[in-house]
Design an enzyme around this catalytic site. Structure first.
Site, PDB file in Angstrom:
ATOM      1  N   HIS A  49       0.822  -1.207   0.000  1.00 30.00           N
ATOM      2  CA  HIS A  49       0.000   0.000   0.000  1.00 30.00           C
ATOM      3  C   HIS A  49       0.858   1.259   0.000  1.00 30.00           C
ATOM      4  CE1 HIS A  49      -3.179   2.829   0.915  1.00 30.00           C
ATOM      5  NE2 HIS A  49      -2.616   3.168   2.058  1.00 30.00           N
ATOM      6  N   SER A  50       0.477   2.240  -0.827  1.00 28.80           N
ATOM      7  CA  SER A  50       1.067   3.580  -0.811  1.00 28.80           C
ATOM      8  C   SER A  50       2.592   3.528  -0.943  1.00 28.80           C
ATOM      9  CB  SER A  50       0.626   4.305   0.462  1.00 28.80           C
ATOM     10  OG  SER A  50       0.954   5.670   0.434  1.00 28.80           O
ATOM     11  N   TYR A  51       3.331   3.982   0.087  1.00 25.38           N
ATOM     12  CA  TYR A  51       4.798   3.983   0.015  1.00 25.38           C
ATOM     13  C   TYR A  51       5.360   2.567  -0.026  1.00 25.38           C
ATOM     14  CZ  TYR A  51       9.439   5.994   0.482  1.00 25.38           C
ATOM     15  OH  TYR A  51      10.744   6.373   0.234  1.00 25.38           O
TER      16      TYR A  51
END
Length: 416
Positions: free
Chosen positions: A292-294
């Site tokens: 997720h995300s980073y």
């Protein structure tokens, strides 16, 4: 309404300045001196004098909150959701209280990973000396021995720790949407081994007066290019760490120093370390990532550093609103081609779940997560991701080799 005494003091000072400015040269000289005095006053420090002590409970029970049968955080007496503005006109104090609760939530989720999901905590570095700073990850009992498949979970940046997608969802929504627990339980039910990374646990803090000088391992034998990339990663990580530092230990008022965890000083380093010491050595023929995300950026960096190994062992990758950038991270053509065939990114969008979403980048297909909220993308795409992994396994089995995974709604990219 309560008006802090410091505000009243400031009002009196400004009124005095306005009155002085209407006078002659002597009064203007006094005004200049008064302005100089004001410039030396730390308003934040003055405000601290007006707020209650930053002393908060260290348990959920102390906060008078508990999770109900639906996994929702509710007040024990009133049954109401968490209230941020507990004390009116004391935003800083309320924020510190929220952060203190967040630290308790982190420990609570750790307990759930061990007690409900039956994962074990594994400390890193694996060869840490006595007294050396350590972090940890979580894994199922069969993570290293499962011959079939292994699922690896990577959260994003910020205050979240192992087992979480978003703290705000845990506090304001429920455990299902805010934690990785639904993924872990279903993965175990479907026969996956599981490894849960902890990429934001990069250092420990001790009081500055007690800090010991910690020497970094000698890296003089590393290639210049590798050192340069590592320095860049550490510099970028420090910027993010400085931004999030105020959330790290909300009740900290003493000056502290950070002691970095060897070979785990950034999310990117952590991902590579866990790959080298655990994932690459696991027995699983098929490895699947949910990032997720980073966490998506950390995975791409892992690919750049361990391209051949990742291609050989990873069957499919599900990204959720990933912030990776193949141009900025300088991912080569072969990596971009592999991502187009084996990755899918569920992004925040107003379109229905799994609808194709256009992208300017020539990497993996992008589809809607069925929500416009970044932090909800992992939860909303949960069922689709398991289908995606199932399709990838089926495609590989039917072809008898590491066949590329394809989705009916994938985007066709033209070579740039």
């Amino acid at each position: 309404m309560h008006v802090p005494s410091v505000i009243l003091i400031w009002l009196r000072i400004w009124i005095s300045m306005a009155q002085l400015q209407q006078g002659g040269p002597d009064e203007k000289e006094k005004t200049t001196a008064l302005k100089d005095l004001l410039s030396r006053i730390d308003l934040d420090e003055l405000m601290k004098k007006d707020e209650p002590p930053l002393e908060f409970p260290d348990t959920l029970e102390g906060f008078e909150y508990a999770f109900n049968e639906k996994g929702q955080l509710r007040h024990i007496k009133t049954g109401e959701p968490f209230v941020f503005n507990y004390r009116e006109d004391l935003h800083r104090w309320n924020q510190k209280r929220y952060e203190a609760l967040g630290e308790i939530i982190t420990k609570y989720v750790y307990e759930l990973l061990e007690e409900e999901c039956h994962l074990k905590k594994v400390y890193i570095p694996v060869d840490a000396m006595e007294g050396e700073p350590r972090s940890f990850i979580f894994m199922s009992e069969d993570a290293m021995t499962n011959p079939d498949k292994l699922m690896v979970l990577i959260h994003g940046s910020g205050v979240v720790r192992a087992g979480q997608w978003a703290r705000r969802l845990i506090i304001n929504e429920d455990l299902d949407s805010g934690t990785q627990i639904p993924y872990i339980k279903r993965a175990i039910e479907e026969g996956y081994g599981v490894i849960v990374l902890n990429p934001n646990e990069n250092y420990i803090e001790i009081e500055k007066t007690k800090a010991q000088v910690q020497l970094s391992p000698d890296s003089s034998d590393e290639p210049a290019e590798k050192r340069e990339r590592k320095d860049k990663i550490q510099k970028d990580t420090k910027k993010r760490r400085d931004f999030y530092e105020k959330y790290r230990n909300p009740q900290k008022e003493k000056e502290t120093v950070q002691l970095y965890i060897r070979e785990n000083g950034s999310p990117e380093e952590h991902a590579i370390y866990i790959w080298d010491h655990f994932i690459s050595q696991s027995a699983a023929e098929n490895v699947f990532f949910v990032a997720h995300s980073y966490g998506g950026l950390a995975f791409v960096e892992l690919m750049i550093q361990r391209e051949a190994e990742v291609k050989n062992k990873v069957t499919a990758v599900a990204l959720t609103d990933s912030v990776h950038n193949v141009w900025h991270q300088e991912a080569g053509k072969t990596i971009r081609e592999w991502m187009r065939e084996n990755c899918c990114n569920w992004v925040s969008s107003s379109d229905p779940l799994d609808t194709s979403v256009e992208s300017m980048l020539p990497d993996c297909p992008r589809v809607s997560a069925g929500t416009e909220r970044h932090e909800l993308t992992s939860w909303k795409s949960y069922a689709s991701i398991f289908r995606f992994f199932g399709d990838a396994m089926e495609a590989k089995s039917s072809s008898g080799k590491a066949a590329p995974t394809r989705r009916s709604q994938r985007i066709r990219y033209e070579e740039l």
